[in-house]
Scaffold this motif. Sequence first.
Motif, PDB file in Angstrom:
ATOM      1  N   ASP B 180       0.816  -1.222   0.000  1.00 25.64           N
ATOM      2  CA  ASP B 180       0.000   0.000   0.000  1.00 25.64           C
ATOM      3  C   ASP B 180       0.845   1.265   0.000  1.00 25.64           C
ATOM      4  N   SER B 181       1.909   1.257   0.775  1.00 29.20           N
ATOM      5  CA  SER B 181       2.727   2.474   0.817  1.00 29.20           C
ATOM      6  C   SER B 181       3.404   2.691  -0.534  1.00 29.20           C
ATOM      7  N   ILE B 182       3.655   1.600  -1.233  1.00 28.57           N
ATOM      8  CA  ILE B 182       4.233   1.735  -2.572  1.00 28.57           C
ATOM      9  C   ILE B 182       3.186   2.311  -3.530  1.00 28.57           C
ATOM     10  N   LYS B 183       1.972   1.840  -3.352  1.00 24.87           N
ATOM     11  CA  LYS B 183       0.896   2.347  -4.204  1.00 24.87           C
ATOM     12  C   LYS B 183       0.639   3.833  -3.928  1.00 24.87           C
ATOM     13  N   GLU B 184       0.838   4.213  -2.680  1.00 26.27           N
ATOM     14  CA  GLU B 184       0.629   5.607  -2.294  1.00 26.27           C
ATOM     15  C   GLU B 184       1.481   6.555  -3.145  1.00 26.27           C
ATOM     16  N   ALA B 185       2.704   6.143  -3.401  1.00 21.61           N
ATOM     17  CA  ALA B 185       3.595   6.985  -4.205  1.00 21.61           C
ATOM     18  C   ALA B 185       3.030   7.170  -5.610  1.00 21.61           C
ATOM     19  N   LYS B 186       2.536   6.100  -6.154  1.00 21.62           N
ATOM     20  CA  LYS B 186       1.911   6.192  -7.477  1.00 21.62           C
ATOM     21  C   LYS B 186       0.718   7.146  -7.436  1.00 21.62           C
ATOM     22  N   ASP B 187      -0.104   6.980  -6.423  1.00 19.24           N
ATOM     23  CA  ASP B 187      -1.295   7.829  -6.292  1.00 19.24           C
ATOM     24  C   ASP B 187      -0.935   9.308  -6.220  1.00 19.24           C
ATOM     25  N   ILE B 188       0.108   9.596  -5.481  1.00 20.54           N
ATOM     26  CA  ILE B 188       0.507  11.001  -5.351  1.00 20.54           C
ATOM     27  C   ILE B 188       0.902  11.564  -6.708  1.00 20.54           C
ATOM     28  N   ILE B 189       1.654  10.777  -7.434  1.00 20.03           N
ATOM     29  CA  ILE B 189       2.088  11.265  -8.737  1.00 20.03           C
ATOM     30  C   ILE B 189       0.892  11.457  -9.668  1.00 20.03           C
ATOM     31  N   PHE B 190       0.016  10.487  -9.693  1.00 15.93           N
ATOM     32  CA  PHE B 190      -1.124  10.604 -10.604  1.00 15.93           C
ATOM     33  C   PHE B 190      -2.132  11.655 -10.122  1.00 15.93           C
ATOM     34  N   LYS B 191      -2.587  11.518  -8.902  1.00 15.87           N
ATOM     35  CA  LYS B 191      -3.670  12.397  -8.438  1.00 15.87           C
ATOM     36  C   LYS B 191      -3.229  13.835  -8.242  1.00 15.87           C
ATOM     37  N   ILE B 192      -2.048  13.996  -7.685  1.00 20.61           N
ATOM     38  CA  ILE B 192      -1.615  15.361  -7.350  1.00 20.61           C
ATOM     39  C   ILE B 192      -0.858  16.028  -8.497  1.00 20.61           C
ATOM     40  N   HIS B 193      -0.146  15.241  -9.255  1.00 20.55           N
ATOM     41  CA  HIS B 193       0.764  15.854 -10.224  1.00 20.55           C
ATOM     42  C   HIS B 193       0.405  15.640 -11.685  1.00 20.55           C
ATOM     43  N   ILE B 194      -0.509  14.722 -11.967  1.00 23.35           N
ATOM     44  CA  ILE B 194      -0.883  14.520 -13.371  1.00 23.35           C
ATOM     45  C   ILE B 194      -2.332  14.929 -13.629  1.00 23.35           C
ATOM     46  N   TYR B 195      -3.252  14.349 -12.877  1.00 22.19           N
ATOM     47  CA  TYR B 195      -4.673  14.623 -13.118  1.00 22.19           C
ATOM     48  C   TYR B 195      -5.041  16.106 -13.190  1.00 22.19           C
ATOM     49  N   PRO B 196      -4.475  16.943 -12.297  1.00 24.08           N
ATOM     50  CA  PRO B 196      -4.866  18.359 -12.376  1.00 24.08           C
ATOM     51  C   PRO B 196      -4.498  19.034 -13.699  1.00 24.08           C
ATOM     52  N   PHE B 197      -3.646  18.400 -14.475  1.00 19.21           N
ATOM     53  CA  PHE B 197      -3.195  19.012 -15.719  1.00 19.21           C
ATOM     54  C   PHE B 197      -3.728  18.297 -16.950  1.00 19.21           C
ATOM     55  N   LEU B 198      -4.708  17.480 -16.731  1.00 23.57           N
ATOM     56  CA  LEU B 198      -5.301  16.749 -17.840  1.00 23.57           C
ATOM     57  C   LEU B 198      -6.088  17.696 -18.756  1.00 23.57           C
ATOM     58  N   SER B 199      -5.857  17.586 -20.034  1.00 25.15           N
ATOM     59  CA  SER B 199      -6.712  18.286 -21.001  1.00 25.15           C
ATOM     60  C   SER B 199      -8.009  17.501 -21.130  1.00 25.15           C
ATOM     61  N   ASP B 200      -8.947  17.998 -21.903  1.00 25.86           N
ATOM     62  CA  ASP B 200     -10.184  17.229 -22.115  1.00 25.86           C
ATOM     63  C   ASP B 200      -9.857  15.869 -22.729  1.00 25.86           C
ATOM     64  N   LYS B 201      -8.931  15.912 -23.670  1.00 23.21           N
ATOM     65  CA  LYS B 201      -8.495  14.660 -24.279  1.00 23.21           C
ATOM     66  C   LYS B 201      -7.923  13.718 -23.220  1.00 23.21           C
ATOM     67  N   GLY B 202      -7.089  14.296 -22.370  1.00 26.01           N
ATOM     68  CA  GLY B 202      -6.485  13.502 -21.293  1.00 26.01           C
ATOM     69  C   GLY B 202      -7.544  12.920 -20.376  1.00 26.01           C
ATOM     70  N   LYS B 203      -8.530  13.731 -20.043  1.00 23.33           N
ATOM     71  CA  LYS B 203      -9.593  13.252 -19.150  1.00 23.33           C
ATOM     72  C   LYS B 203     -10.330  12.070 -19.759  1.00 23.33           C
ATOM     73  N   ASN B 204     -10.583  12.167 -21.045  1.00 19.81           N
ATOM     74  CA  ASN B 204     -11.238  11.051 -21.727  1.00 19.81           C
ATOM     75  C   ASN B 204     -10.416   9.768 -21.632  1.00 19.81           C
ATOM     76  N   LEU B 205      -9.111   9.922 -21.815  1.00 16.59           N
ATOM     77  CA  LEU B 205      -8.233   8.748 -21.758  1.00 16.59           C
ATOM     78  C   LEU B 205      -8.284   8.088 -20.386  1.00 16.59           C
ATOM     79  N   VAL B 206      -8.312   8.935 -19.360  1.00 15.21           N
ATOM     80  CA  VAL B 206      -8.351   8.391 -18.006  1.00 15.21           C
ATOM     81  C   VAL B 206      -9.663   7.647 -17.748  1.00 15.21           C
ATOM     82  N   ASN B 207     -10.747   8.219 -18.289  1.00 17.86           N
ATOM     83  CA  ASN B 207     -12.058   7.606 -18.014  1.00 17.86           C
ATOM     84  C   ASN B 207     -12.346   6.357 -18.856  1.00 17.86           C
ATOM     85  N   GLN B 208     -11.460   6.127 -19.808  1.00 18.95           N
ATOM     86  CA  GLN B 208     -11.679   4.942 -20.651  1.00 18.95           C
ATOM     87  C   GLN B 208     -11.520   3.653 -19.864  1.00 18.95           C
TER      88      GLN B 208
END
Lengths: 208, 208
Positions: B180-208
Amino acid sequence: MKEKKISITKEKIKRSAIELFNTKETLSITTNHIAKHAGISSGNLYYHYKNKEEIIREIYTEMSSTFVSFNSFEKIATSENPLKELSLMFDIYGELFWSYRFLMRDSAVLMAMDSELKTMFSKNQEKRISQIDGLLRYLISQDILEGIPNDEIPIRAKLHWFISAYWQVFTSSSSEITKDSIKEAKDIIFKIHIYPFLSDKGKNLVNQ
Amino acid sequence: MKEKKISITKEKIKRSAIELFNTKETLSITTNHIAKHAGISSGNLYYHYKNKEEIIREIYTEMSSTFVSFNSFEKIATSENPLKELSLMFDIYGELFWSYRFLMRDSAVLMAMDSELKTMFSKNQEKRISQIDGLLRYLISQDILEGIPNDEIPIRAKLHWFISAYWQVFTSSSSEITKDSIKEAKDIIFKIHIYPFLSDKGKNLVNQ
DNA sequence: TAATAATTAGAGTAATTACTCTAAATTTAA
DNA sequence: TTAAATTTAGAGTAATTACTCTAATTATTA
């Protein structure tokens, strides 16, 4: 009321240890080195300190209490410009981190060698994180920050502390710690983790 | 072409070392422990390995090359859904980090004890960071990410690596490393550092 | 001043542990 | 089958370094 007499020799030992640890490889410094550098005998060192770890723990306590003495939620909460106040506080921490940089740089090593220090460090860490948590909530409540989901606050607080405390571990893996590398940690927190969430009010405060 | 013969004993030593380092305090494990656990004599261990550091370096090399074998910019760049591909890759890294968790957890300690390992680690680190840099630029060029200032890319790349590689150092200062603590690092990168910068296209890719 | 307490020096110890050395056993090759 | 090469065991070494012990010196107090 018992008065703690400050021994000059004891103080000299501490200062020597800090200087040696800061400027050389922490692991390479022995108690004999410290004694020599302090201009005293090894036996004398052990008269003042039970063991090597005790020296390091005392240094840690010193840094820790200096930190706490500069650390004031009130000061931020009562400031007209909390962000500027926070920034100033970071600069003071930066100075502190520089003075005791071996503690930051080699925290992992030191903890591996002394479980008591690890406990102290870990307890302190928890306090800092919950403080940051509170601070983020305050800035949001004051409409200085916006757009941070509530459930993200705990992990963001953890992350801020992580960057503050471990950036020097990272830095020292590929180069020397400098005042600049310490400033870098502040910049990451402000530029990457605070500025993007500034409300209009917050933006004004920053531009002041 | 010289064939490297794989010695069963040598392999046994490596596996024993990994297991002991992973499950006990790395610093407390001696070469005698490793030999005993491998069911061989100490002399035999030293017949196969020049010294203790060589064992650790070989383990590091093993992890490193496994990492590289899974690490493919092409795979991401040619994927229909680069973000999903990236996420999958992170999961594989997570498994790897778990298998060799002592290397992540005690990287600072190990580097302090072996400057050669430090060099290897540091060189590898540079490669990873520039790779992340390239990846970010790619995702921006594909309009998957937006709103990241160009001059922030290098420090963000550094930060992403920092979180990936050092989150376990941080975690282990107050608790045990878990999947879990290893997964936490991934979550931080994705949720805090990638998702906020998703374009509409990016958002679609994530929701696929 | 005398007695007591605190401080200091430094030689020496003790414990750890990475690593060596040699002789024996096993495997491989001729 | 015999010789050579490789692998193994395990007792032993060497080096490091944190820490102790005792006797001497200095400071404090009565």
